[in-house]
Design an enzyme around this catalytic site. Sequence first.
Site, PDB file in Angstrom:
ATOM      1  N   SER A  90       0.850  -1.189   0.000  1.00 48.88           N
ATOM      2  CA  SER A  90       0.000   0.000   0.000  1.00 48.88           C
ATOM      3  C   SER A  90       0.885   1.238   0.000  1.00 48.88           C
ATOM      4  CB  SER A  90      -0.918   0.010   1.223  1.00 48.88           C
ATOM      5  OG  SER A  90      -0.151   0.139   2.410  1.00 48.88           O
ATOM      6  N   LYS A  91       0.250   2.409  -0.017  1.00 48.02           N
ATOM      7  CA  LYS A  91       0.993   3.663  -0.087  1.00 48.02           C
ATOM      8  C   LYS A  91       1.954   3.831   1.084  1.00 48.02           C
ATOM      9  CE  LYS A  91      -2.460   6.282  -2.710  1.00 48.02           C
ATOM     10  NZ  LYS A  91      -3.374   7.452  -2.694  1.00 48.02           N
ATOM     11  N   ARG A  92       1.602   3.273   2.233  1.00 45.50           N
ATOM     12  CA  ARG A  92       2.456   3.477   3.401  1.00 45.50           C
ATOM     13  C   ARG A  92       3.797   2.760   3.267  1.00 45.50           C
ATOM     14  NH1 ARG A  92       2.247  -0.772   7.103  1.00 45.50           N
ATOM     15  NH2 ARG A  92       0.671  -2.375   6.690  1.00 45.50           N
TER      16      ARG A  92
ATOM     17  N   GLY B 180       5.717   3.191   0.788  1.00 41.78           N
ATOM     18  CA  GLY B 180       6.544   3.999  -0.100  1.00 41.78           C
ATOM     19  C   GLY B 180       5.914   4.093  -1.463  1.00 41.78           C
TER      20      GLY B 180
END
Length: 471
Positions: A237-239, A241
Amino acid sequence: MTVRTRFAPSPTGYLHVGGARTALFSYLFARKHGGQFVLRIEDTDLERSTAESVNAILEAMTWLGLEYDEGPFFQTHRFERYNAIIETLLEKGLAYRCDCSKERLETLREQQMAQRLKPRYDGHCRGQAIDPDRPHVIRFKNPVDGVVVVDDLIRGRIVFANAELDDLVIRRSDGAPTYNLSVVVDDADMGITHVIRGDDHINNTPRQINILRALGYEPPRYAHVPMILGDDGARMSKRHGAVSVIAYRDQGYLPEALLNYLVRLGWSHGDQEIFSLEDMIAAFEISDVNRAASSFNTDKLDWLNQHYLQHADPARIARLLSPHMGRLGIDPAAGPDLSSVVQAQAARAKTLTELAEISAFFYRDFETFDEAAAKKHLRPVARDGLERLRAAFELMAYEDWTLAGLKHVVEGVAEELGCALGKVAQPLRVAIVGRAASPGIDETLLLVGKEATLRRIDRALAFIAARAERD
């Protein structure tokens, strides 16, 4: 049979690395077998699909170098075809109208959940005469008996009982055909022989096979690719990177490095780590893809990117590096040849972004000395060597500002002082670069140039003088 694969992203966001790996596997399979690779944009989600997302997908595919033979085809351009197929299914009694309210469907779901049953439509409107002028959806009449067998090219044989599959909606109440209907029609019309896609589509596969068979089409072969997990084992996911392909580009990764990394996520060919696109095509077998999810390892991607930075044509890397220099406010034309800088620095950087950052000193004076480097090397004891170097550099003619000439000067000063070369070269390096690491001192001086070298030595001498006063 001519192999035909497709990559069919939904334009509801950027192209993420999971989608890029699916596209790569589909591309490699087609190229391996002398087939065609088709790009299809599945934009039936009218509320979430955007032109910006379409452009982002096309931009990412171009950057990766995954050339498609046909397309891009857009599902929104084919609604007339889908509706014709739906009407055919209605006429043959293979689909029906359903006007069940949202409240009824929600109550049904709650009751099934309370009974620990799998939520599914109960066929309430099957066989009923629904007024076509009333708001309604169209449902596919799924077989109630038998099984659907999927001989998955990655997972092997998977069996689905038709009794577990409900009558899915194939046209919404607003008249828009749904994903499961449009993808079936597209795959049939486009002659797709092999569908390689994420394993989140496994539950769609038996439903799509039943629709294909109802229409008299032979289903394609399916291969469901496992998901990609982040470094921590959670779904990517975006978290974690950059998950967008374009974000990796903007962070300074090379397309060949990202492709090389993605192909090794869940697939291997002996102990080989480095694969050109041609190597991938020759070695790739879809049956060798691992069934288990793969974890994304940024350190491994960095290692690959550094490898390609070092071994690629310096002129090409310079061209790709140029906009990264521009983002730092540096005009590469106002300094040393960027290809020469790449040759000097490529082994020291993992990404183009990092390469730009560590090369900025060639084009402009740095703001401050690295504290640890200055404390160790810019001491009063280094003053004599720096002063001698400055005097010798100032006397050098521009035509003598060469690797050989600079090496002669630095070695000569060390010999005059009767000390090891490092005792002279390291203070000089910190004076010129601002830190204790750089390419060879001769190469560094050559690229920095005479004027900047003299100016920076003066700055270092002033720093040493100020330090002596404090001490």
